[in-house]
Design a protein around this motif. Structure first.
Motif, mmCIF file in Angstrom:
data_model
loop_
_atom_site.group_PDB
_atom_site.id
_atom_site.type_symbol
_atom_site.label_atom_id
_atom_site.label_comp_id
_atom_site.label_asym_id
_atom_site.label_seq_id
_atom_site.Cartn_x
_atom_site.Cartn_y
_atom_site.Cartn_z
ATOM 1 N N ALA B 62 8.683 11.437 -11.213
ATOM 2 C CA ALA B 62 7.515 10.894 -10.497
ATOM 3 C C ALA B 62 7.495 11.389 -9.060
ATOM 4 O O ALA B 62 6.425 11.547 -8.458
ATOM 5 C CB ALA B 62 7.550 9.370 -10.525
ATOM 6 N N ASP B 63 8.685 11.650 -8.505
ATOM 7 C CA ASP B 63 8.763 12.097 -7.108
ATOM 8 C C ASP B 63 8.206 13.510 -6.930
ATOM 9 O O ASP B 63 7.919 13.924 -5.812
ATOM 10 C CB ASP B 63 10.219 12.076 -6.618
ATOM 11 N N THR B 64 8.117 14.242 -8.023
ATOM 12 C CA THR B 64 7.594 15.617 -7.928
ATOM 13 C C THR B 64 6.090 15.661 -8.180
ATOM 14 O O THR B 64 5.480 16.722 -8.091
ATOM 15 C CB THR B 64 8.296 16.542 -8.941
ATOM 16 N N GLN B 65 5.517 14.513 -8.514
ATOM 17 C CA GLN B 65 4.064 14.465 -8.739
ATOM 18 C C GLN B 65 3.349 14.608 -7.396
ATOM 19 O O GLN B 65 3.871 14.187 -6.360
ATOM 20 C CB GLN B 65 3.660 13.132 -9.384
ATOM 21 N N PRO B 66 2.155 15.205 -7.437
ATOM 22 C CA PRO B 66 1.423 15.347 -6.166
ATOM 23 C C PRO B 66 1.107 13.981 -5.553
ATOM 24 O O PRO B 66 1.004 12.984 -6.275
ATOM 25 C CB PRO B 66 0.133 16.067 -6.574
ATOM 26 N N ALA B 67 0.979 13.965 -4.233
ATOM 27 C CA ALA B 67 0.638 12.707 -3.556
ATOM 28 C C ALA B 67 -0.716 12.222 -4.060
ATOM 29 O O ALA B 67 -1.601 13.020 -4.372
ATOM 30 C CB ALA B 67 0.586 12.944 -2.054
ATOM 31 N N ASN B 68 -0.833 10.927 -4.157
ATOM 32 C CA ASN B 68 -2.082 10.340 -4.633
ATOM 33 C C ASN B 68 -2.755 9.641 -3.448
ATOM 34 O O ASN B 68 -2.238 8.648 -2.921
ATOM 35 C CB ASN B 68 -1.762 9.349 -5.759
ATOM 36 N N LEU B 69 -3.885 10.175 -3.030
ATOM 37 C CA LEU B 69 -4.532 9.667 -1.813
ATOM 38 C C LEU B 69 -5.006 8.231 -1.966
ATOM 39 O O LEU B 69 -4.958 7.439 -1.034
ATOM 40 C CB LEU B 69 -5.714 10.569 -1.434
ATOM 41 N N ARG B 70 -5.460 7.920 -3.156
ATOM 42 C CA ARG B 70 -5.936 6.545 -3.399
ATOM 43 C C ARG B 70 -4.759 5.562 -3.273
ATOM 44 O O ARG B 70 -4.888 4.500 -2.659
ATOM 45 C CB ARG B 70 -6.565 6.479 -4.793
ATOM 46 N N ILE B 71 -3.612 5.947 -3.834
ATOM 47 C CA ILE B 71 -2.425 5.091 -3.728
ATOM 48 C C ILE B 71 -2.009 4.959 -2.263
ATOM 49 O O ILE B 71 -1.679 3.864 -1.793
ATOM 50 C CB ILE B 71 -1.262 5.649 -4.587
ATOM 51 N N ALA B 72 -2.051 6.073 -1.547
ATOM 52 C CA ALA B 72 -1.661 6.039 -0.132
ATOM 53 C C ALA B 72 -2.574 5.098 0.661
ATOM 54 O O ALA B 72 -2.109 4.333 1.517
ATOM 55 C CB ALA B 72 -1.699 7.440 0.453
ATOM 56 N N ALA B 73 -3.873 5.136 0.357
ATOM 57 C CA ALA B 73 -4.819 4.264 1.072
ATOM 58 C C ALA B 73 -4.556 2.798 0.731
ATOM 59 O O ALA B 73 -4.563 1.933 1.612
ATOM 60 C CB ALA B 73 -6.253 4.646 0.707
ATOM 61 N N LEU B 74 -4.307 2.541 -0.554
ATOM 62 C CA LEU B 74 -4.018 1.154 -0.963
ATOM 63 C C LEU B 74 -2.718 0.666 -0.334
ATOM 64 O O LEU B 74 -2.601 -0.496 0.060
ATOM 65 C CB LEU B 74 -3.924 1.069 -2.494
ATOM 66 N N GLU B 75 -1.754 1.577 -0.249
ATOM 67 C CA GLU B 75 -0.452 1.235 0.362
ATOM 68 C C GLU B 75 -0.659 0.815 1.819
ATOM 69 O O GLU B 75 -0.090 -0.170 2.274
ATOM 70 C CB GLU B 75 0.450 2.465 0.255
ATOM 71 N N ARG B 76 -1.485 1.561 2.532
ATOM 72 C CA ARG B 76 -1.750 1.230 3.941
ATOM 73 C C ARG B 76 -2.457 -0.126 4.063
ATOM 74 O O ARG B 76 -2.131 -0.942 4.918
ATOM 75 C CB ARG B 76 -2.602 2.325 4.595
ATOM 76 N N GLU B 77 -3.410 -0.331 3.160
ATOM 77 C CA GLU B 77 -4.150 -1.593 3.205
ATOM 78 C C GLU B 77 -3.210 -2.770 2.911
ATOM 79 O O GLU B 77 -3.277 -3.816 3.575
ATOM 80 C CB GLU B 77 -5.295 -1.564 2.192
ATOM 81 N N LEU B 78 -2.331 -2.571 1.941
ATOM 82 C CA LEU B 78 -1.379 -3.637 1.610
ATOM 83 C C LEU B 78 -0.432 -3.893 2.781
ATOM 84 O O LEU B 78 -0.114 -5.052 3.088
ATOM 85 C CB LEU B 78 -0.590 -3.268 0.345
ATOM 86 N N ALA B 79 0.004 -2.820 3.444
ATOM 87 C CA ALA B 79 0.896 -2.974 4.598
ATOM 88 C C ALA B 79 0.205 -3.814 5.672
ATOM 89 O O ALA B 79 0.810 -4.703 6.275
ATOM 90 C CB ALA B 79 1.294 -1.613 5.152
ATOM 91 N N ARG B 80 -1.073 -3.531 5.896
ATOM 92 C CA ARG B 80 -1.826 -4.301 6.909
ATOM 93 C C ARG B 80 -1.894 -5.777 6.521
ATOM 94 O O ARG B 80 -1.667 -6.668 7.331
ATOM 95 C CB ARG B 80 -3.250 -3.734 7.049
ATOM 96 N N LYS B 81 -2.212 -5.996 5.252
ATOM 97 C CA LYS B 81 -2.351 -7.378 4.772
ATOM 98 C C LYS B 81 -1.029 -8.132 4.882
ATOM 99 O O LYS B 81 -0.988 -9.284 5.312
ATOM 100 C CB LYS B 81 -2.791 -7.362 3.300
ATOM 101 N N LEU B 82 0.049 -7.474 4.474
ATOM 102 C CA LEU B 82 1.352 -8.137 4.488
ATOM 103 C C LEU B 82 1.836 -8.362 5.920
ATOM 104 O O LEU B 82 2.467 -9.369 6.218
ATOM 105 C CB LEU B 82 2.382 -7.322 3.702
ATOM 106 N N GLN B 83 1.520 -7.412 6.788
ATOM 107 C CA GLN B 83 1.898 -7.567 8.190
ATOM 108 C C GLN B 83 1.173 -8.766 8.795
ATOM 109 O O GLN B 83 1.756 -9.557 9.528
ATOM 110 C CB GLN B 83 1.579 -6.282 8.963
ATOM 111 N N ARG B 84 -0.087 -8.862 8.445
ATOM 112 C CA ARG B 84 -0.883 -9.990 8.939
ATOM 113 C C ARG B 84 -0.313 -11.303 8.398
ATOM 114 O O ARG B 84 -0.190 -12.281 9.119
ATOM 115 C CB ARG B 84 -2.338 -9.810 8.477
ATOM 116 N N ARG B 85 0.064 -11.281 7.131
ATOM 117 C CA ARG B 85 0.652 -12.459 6.493
ATOM 118 C C ARG B 85 1.974 -12.836 7.180
ATOM 119 O O ARG B 85 2.250 -13.990 7.448
ATOM 120 C CB ARG B 85 0.875 -12.148 5.010
ATOM 121 N N ARG B 86 2.776 -11.822 7.449
ATOM 122 C CA ARG B 86 4.078 -12.034 8.084
ATOM 123 C C ARG B 86 3.883 -12.618 9.491
ATOM 124 O O ARG B 86 4.562 -13.538 9.896
ATOM 125 C CB ARG B 86 4.806 -10.685 8.145
#
Lengths: 182, 265
Positions: B62-86
């Motif tokens: 899986a680490d050799t698969q190309p980066a997935n932009l949609r996943i990266a965007a969701l990851e950033r959004e989740l980080a924001r949400k969790l940071q806000r929660r924290r």
């Protein structure tokens, strides 16, 4: 340390922590789905659900089992909808050490054997093989007590062994029969 | 001889932990001694380890698969949400409860006279002049014509020393950092020949707080804590230790009384 610094440090560590977890989710999803596209779809679906549930996350608890549990539940729901994982094994990308055809063959055998194992035993084997979390975290991911998890892991590994050896001995006897017939 | 079927169904937790590298050191020697004399256990360990390695290597592709932009965007959004929660968890944790409690004590100490006024009557003289000036400053950051000096957020020590000297009494930092705010600047303004120290804060949600302090002259009254709402802003003002204080905030998350308590502490 002032709040500002705490928040800035926290945001940075959360980002890198999440990055590592998402990479782990992609690995887990790939073994579960055997298809890179389906794996990424599963991870996306997991993240969308995690965003929706972010307000229920308990800060201070471990993020990894929480994310894995969402992915696991999403996968189980998908399976129930699809009812089958037909022909998935053939789509798995080749392992990094692709020079070894024997490894490829063994991998297919093991994945085939995993498919024949009950889901309750299959998932502990995969989670442990990822080497991403402790037994306790993996048990939390699957929402079962540690003792149940260990029992399923042990039984699953024993069953996996029997299935793989059964397949291997079946092939061997088939070869012997062919050789004898010639 | 023991058949496989007789032994496999019982999970051997020590052997599994040995395979997975989680066996405590004191048990490792024991298991290795057992492996040396038990061919079946040795075989099981070798096979489990082999299967694990195969699955592990397959997962790593899986680490050799190309980066997935949609996943990266969701990851950033989740980080924001969790940071806000924290962050929210920190702010609503024991520390905030302590400050909130002191807000109650603070108001009670003044006879619990805090009250909310609605409407925009402040500009027509319903409020003391120092409050109007602070609100005007909150909206426009500063009244340039009145500004005497400005300090960046990283110059607070110098700012406090200078302001104390100019105002001829000790000026303390409003200390809103503990509520998650960052000081952006501190300024000295002169309004109606009176010096006013103004501090501008902002939190990660981009919500602003303006705090002002101005000396109470002998001819001026003391003000008990008052809380008011003007359009979308909330404000509190009071007099304490020969200073008039005003807090104006656009924050919807932190009550203005909590901010006032933090300033007063």
């Amino acid at each position: 340390m002032c709040f500002e610094t705490r928040f800035a440090d926290g945001a940075m560590s959360l980002k890198s922590e999440l990055q590592s977890h998402v990479a782990s989710l992609r690995r887990y999803a790939l073994v579960l789905t055997r298809d890179p596209v389906a794996a990424d779809d599963l991870v996306q679906e997991t993240l969308v659900k995690a965003i929706a549930k972010a307000d229920t996350f308990q800060p201070g608890t471990d993020l990894r089992p929480w994310l894995f549990r969402i992915l696991h539940n999403t996968h189980v729901s998908d399976l129930r909808r699809a009812k089958t994982r037909a022909d998935a094994a053939s789509d798995l990308p080749e392992p990094l050490a692709r020079e070894c055809q024997q490894t490829q063959l063994e991998l297919k055998q093991v994945l085939g054997a995993l498919d024949q194992s009950p889901e309750a035993q299959r998932l502990p084997i995969i989670l442990v093989a990822l080497r991403e979390m402790s037994y306790a975290e993996a048990a939390r991911t699957l929402d079962v007590p540690l003792g149940t998890f260990m029992s399923r892991l042990g039984r699953g590994r024993a069953a996996l062994r029997r299935i793989v050896e059964g397949v291997a001995s079946g092939k061997l006897s088939l070869m012997h029969r062919k050789e004898g017939g010639e | 001889m023991t058949r496989k079927e007789d032994r496999d169904p019982v999970p051997d937790t020590d052997l599994m932990a040995y395979v997975d590298g989680t066996l405590p050191p004191e048990k490792t020697a024991e298991v290795e001694a057992r492996l040396a004399r038990d061919a079946y256990a040795r075989d099981a360990v070798a096979q489990w380890r082999h299967f694990d390695n195969l699955i592990h290597d397959a997962a790593r592709t899986a680490d050799t698969q190309p980066a997935n932009l949609r996943i990266a965007a969701l990851e950033r959004e989740l980080a924001r949400k969790l940071q806000r929660r924290r962050r929210w968890a920190i702010l609503t944790g024991p520390r905030l409860r302590q400050v909130a409690a002191s807000a109650v004590i603070f108001a009670a100490g003044w006879g619990a006279h805090a009250l909310y006024d609605r409407g925009a009557s402040m500009m027509n003289g319903a409020y003391p002049g120092f409050v109007s000036q602070t609100l005007a400053g909150h909206y426009s950051y500063t009244l340039a014509a009145h500004e005497r000096a400005a300090f960046g957020g990283d110059q607070m020590a110098d700012a406090l020393a200078w302001l104390s000297e100019e105002m001829q009494q000790r000026i303390e930092s409003p200390k809103l950092e503990r509520l998650g705010y960052r000081v952006e600047s501190a300024r000295l303004m002169v309004v109606d020949e009176e010096p006013v120290a103004v501090f501008y804060y902002r939190n990660p949600e981009d919500e602003r707080v303006t705090v002002s302090m101005t000396p109470r002259r002998a001819t001026q009254p003391d003000y008990e804590l008052r809380v008011a709402r003007v359009q979308d802003e909330r404000m509190a003002y009071w007099t304490s230790d020969r200073l008039h204080y005003t807090v104006v905030t656009s924050s919807t998350e932190t009550p203005v009384t909590t901010l006032a308590a933090a300033v007063q502490e």
